[in-house]
Structures are given as structure tokens and as C-alpha cells.
Scaffold this active site. Structure first.
Site, short mmCIF file in Angstrom:
data_model
loop_
_atom_site.label_atom_id
_atom_site.label_comp_id
_atom_site.label_asym_id
_atom_site.label_seq_id
_atom_site.Cartn_x
_atom_site.Cartn_y
_atom_site.Cartn_z
N HIS A 5 0.84 -1.20 0.00
CA HIS A 5 0.00 0.00 0.00
C HIS A 5 0.87 1.25 0.00
CE1 HIS A 5 -2.78 3.13 1.32
NE2 HIS A 5 -3.75 2.35 0.86
N THR A 24 -8.56 2.34 1.48
CA THR A 24 -8.73 3.18 0.30
C THR A 24 -7.39 3.81 -0.09
OG1 THR A 24 -9.22 5.16 1.61
CG2 THR A 24 -11.09 3.76 1.00
N ASP A 25 -7.42 4.67 -1.08
CA ASP A 25 -6.28 5.45 -1.57
C ASP A 25 -5.09 4.56 -1.95
OD1 ASP A 25 -4.52 7.39 -2.33
OD2 ASP A 25 -4.38 8.37 -0.38
N PHE A 26 -5.24 3.93 -3.08
CA PHE A 26 -4.19 3.06 -3.59
C PHE A 26 -3.27 3.79 -4.57
CE2 PHE A 26 -7.31 0.21 -1.87
CZ PHE A 26 -6.54 -0.77 -1.27
N GLY A 27 -3.19 5.12 -4.44
CA GLY A 27 -2.37 5.93 -5.35
C GLY A 27 -0.90 5.58 -5.33
#
Length: 181
Positions: A5, A24-27
Site C-alpha cells: 500500500h 482506500t487510496d491506492f495511489g
């Protein structure tokens, strides 16, 4: 799934119900085979020592972050809430500093959490091992007794309003580029 992650902290977790959580937020998420030690990005208190010192992200780094998230969930306080999040904290974490645990935590959870914080990444549990321990968790018997005992002891610590448990003004809980030290 062979992914990291790389920015795992409570701000990247959503809870549509009390019993369900989603990451969330897998940027910044990358396969474990791809690592860019040039840019260190994240929230210092949730970052593993090897990430802060060498820019090394691994699945074990995410496990370290999971342990810090456990601390916040179990105590309602984020790690290192009472100190500035600066170069000194980065160096202290790299030397093995652990966050203060102000409240009684059931032994079952405390042992898991502290294993996640191991300074040596290879000594941390894997996600599969954590899942196995937590899936087999049953809120009965000894664990139930530990939770009740912790809750009873913690009642005297609960404070409302400003006081000694205030978050330090230089504690930063948003993801940012961390300068190399």
C-alpha cells in the site's frame, strides 16, 4: 496479492458500518517488486523504520503501519500524538522508539500490535498470519475478561476538553513527502 500500500494510515480506511472496514487510496500502491527509494511519502508515525531510514517499502512496512493503526483504534490516540513530527522523531523511530501506550490494552491485542512494530521486518507477522489470529479471535472467555479489565482501568484516564492528552501542534497526520535525513 503481492502488493504494498505504501501509505497505510487511518485516513485511508473507511467504515461504512461498525463491523466493516475498507482500505482506500491506492495511489502509491505498487507490486512488491517495484520500489522507489528516492521518494519517501507518508505519515511519519505510521511509517516503518526501514522506510524512514532507507526508503524501503515492503509488505512488512504495511504490517508495521497496521500495528500503529491498532494502537489508535484501541486507545483513541494516534501514535506519537504528543510530540512534533519532525526529523528527531524520524531518527528516534529508526533507533527503535515505540509510541507511548497510555491505556490498558487487552494482552491478546497488545501482543499482536507489538509484533507488528518489530524493528526487524522479517520478524513481523505476515498479513496471512494476522488474518489467522484475528479471524480466530472470539469475544469470549479469557479475551472478554481482558477487555473488561482494561475498560475498568481506563475509566479513570478518560478526560474531556483540553488537558495533558492534547495533540502537539507540530503533529502532522496527513501524507506528505518526507525529506531524507
Amino acid at each position: 496479492m503481492g502488493l504494498m500500500h505504501k501509505d497505510f494510515h487511518p485516513g485511508n480506511i473507511v467504515n461504512p458500518t461498525l463491523a466493516i472496514s475498507y482500505i482506500t487510496d491506492f495511489g502509491l500502491c505498487k507490486p512488491v517488486t517495484k520500489n522507489d527509494p528516492e521518494k519517501i511519502y507518508g505519515v511519519i508515525p505510521y511509517m516503518a523504520p526501514e522506510t524512514l531510514s532507507r526508503g524501503e517499502y515492503t509488505q512488512a512496512s504495511d504490517i508495521y503501519s497496521f500495528g500503529m493503526i491498532m494502537l489508535e483504534v484501541l486507545t483513541s490516540y494516534p501514535p506519537y500524538y504528543n510530540v512534533p513530527h519532525n526529523t528527531n522523531l524520524v531518527m528516534d523511530i529508526c533507533k527503535g522508539r515505540k509510541p507511548e501506550i497510555k491505556y490498558k490494552i487487552p494482552r491478546f491485542f497488545k501482543e499482536i500490535m507489538e509484533k507488528c512494530w518489530n524493528l526487524e521486518p522479517s520478524n513481523r507477522p505476515t498479513a496471512k498470519e494476522l488474518r489467522s489470529q484475528l479471524v480466530n479471535y472470539s469475544y469470549s472467555g479469557e479475551i472478554r475478561r481482558q477487555v473488561k479489565a482494561a475498560n475498568k482501568l481506563n475509566k479513570s484516564f478518560i478526560q474531556y476538553g483540553p488537558g495533558p492528552n492534547e495533540i502537539h501542534p507540530e503533529a502532522i497526520y496527513t501524507s506528505r513527502l518526507i525529506p531524507k535525513t
